[in-house]
Design an enzyme around this catalytic site. Structure first.
Site, PDB file in Angstrom:
ATOM      1  N   LYS A 104      36.862  33.173  40.207  1.00 57.98           N
ATOM      2  CA  LYS A 104      37.215  33.905  39.663  1.00 57.98           C
ATOM      3  C   LYS A 104      38.233  34.860  40.136  1.00 57.98           C
ATOM      4  CE  LYS A 104      32.230  35.120  38.223  1.00 57.98           C
ATOM      5  NZ  LYS A 104      31.144  36.270  38.499  1.00 57.98           N
ATOM      6  N   ASP A 122      27.251  35.538  30.306  1.00 65.02           N
ATOM      7  CA  ASP A 122      26.018  35.935  29.620  1.00 65.02           C
ATOM      8  C   ASP A 122      25.956  37.502  29.561  1.00 65.02           C
ATOM      9  OD1 ASP A 122      26.053  36.596  32.486  1.00 65.02           O
ATOM     10  OD2 ASP A 122      24.303  35.491  32.798  1.00 65.02           O
ATOM     11  N   HIS A 258      23.048  42.535  30.670  1.00 63.88           N
ATOM     12  CA  HIS A 258      23.400  41.184  31.323  1.00 63.88           C
ATOM     13  C   HIS A 258      22.206  40.117  31.286  1.00 63.88           C
ATOM     14  CE1 HIS A 258      25.361  39.605  35.399  1.00 63.88           C
ATOM     15  NE2 HIS A 258      25.387  38.832  34.306  1.00 63.88           N
TER      16      HIS A 258
END
Length: 334
Positions: A104, A122, A258
């Site tokens: 990331k 997600d 989330h």
């Protein structure tokens, strides 16, 4: 209440000659498993709430072309990135695949954007959050995490029973040799400013930082500690909050959910894991599917129909396999 924040000067050195601001959401994808469904759902969710900004998908080279085509067909901007690995180590990550998440860090090199909002695959957005792009520059914005689940059993906070979500319930022991830890955010959602200088500093710092159980989340918390500003949990509801700190949750006001609790991924949901038979969880899973299955939210391409590829989106989606992840060995950071 957020602590005093000292501005990190490396954020400021590139502001003088910038072009007009360009903004985007960004997510991360690796492997050939079913997380592509999460990204499709996220893209459609952002369209449903009428976001003005695109979704960039930072993906590792092992994401297959059929999945890339799914995402292009949903209007996503596909950006391939190379993996980033931590230094050689013997650490046991909270989840084995967390080692991939160091990649990331590459999104800080997306310098064509002046500000971005990162969202895990997600996550689903149920209300427009474009206003977060207008937060003051030079800070890192994210929602505080909860330390109450067993995945935190390695931590001092868990062993004491301390959680920053309700520090008054179990206070930090006065006889501890160290003060309470700094505020700690969940890295599934955050607002940041891409910067080549920050990017290089992240990679250089990673080379000399021992890995820890929560991988890039621990690392980002360490790196951005001085410029972190908490934002309300409505911008990243970690599902464990529903049973760990229900007094802090007003579900009808939540903008971002989330699905990170075990068993909560909507595309894998069975309701069999702990806490997954709760009515609020079932409702949130159903809400995700309502967005995912809504064909009116599919991206409307401006390309003439006769110029599009003959492979249809539905046939590609039908070919998505059951969960499977390609793992990389973990050599030294580079």
């Amino acid at each position: 209440m957020a602590p005093e924040i000292s501005v990190n000067p490396m954020y400021l050195s590139e502001k003088a000659h910038q072009a007009p601001p360009r903004r985007a959401y960004v997510t991360f994808l690796a492997g050939n498993g079913d997380y592509v469904k999460g990204v499709v759902g996220l893209a459609k969710g952002l369209r449903k709430v009428k976001s003005a900004y695109p979704l960039v998908v930072a993906m590792l080279p092992d994401v297959p072309e059929e999945h890339r085509e799914i995402l292009r067909s949903q209007g996503c901007v596909v950006r391939e990135i190379e993996p980033v690995y931590p230094p050689d180590n013997q650490v046991e990550f909270a989840m084995a695949y967390y080692v991939l998440n160091y990649s990331k860090l590459r999104i800080w090199n997306f310098e064509e954007y002046s500000k971005m909002i990162y969202l895990d695959a997600d996550i689903q957005v149920f209300d427009n959050i474009d206003h977060l792009f207008d937060l003051s520059d030079a800070y890192f914005y994210a929602v505080m995490d909860c330390f109450c689940e067993k995945t935190w059993s390695h931590s001092l906070q868990y062993s004491i029973g301390y959680c920053q979500q309700c520090p008054e319930k179990v206070t930090w022991p006065e006889d501890m040799e160290s003060p309470p830890p700094p505020l700690y955010f969940n890295a599934g959602m955050f607002v940041f400013e891409p910067s080549p200088l920050t990017y290089e500093s992240l990679l250089q710092t990673l080379e000399i930082t021992p890995p820890s159980p929560f991988a890039e989340q621990d690392f980002l918390n360490m790196f951005f500690e001085k410029v972190y500003k908490p934002i309300p949990l409505v911008y990243n509801l970690v599902l464990a909050m529903l049973w760990r700190h229900p007094e802090n949750v007003e579900l009808e006001k939540v903008k971002v959910v989330h699905y990170c609790a075990a068993g909560s991924k909507p595309w894998r949901y069975t309701g069999e894991e702990a806490n997954m038979d709760r009515e609020d969880i079932k409702m949130l899973v159903d809400k995700w599917w309502d967005v995912y299955n809504d064909e009116s939210l599919d991206f409307k391409s401006k390309i003439p129909a006769d110029a599009e590829e003959t492979v249809t989106k539905s046939s590609i989606l039908a070919s998505v396999l059951e969960p499977e992840m390609t793992y990389f060995p973990a050599p030294s950071a580079a």
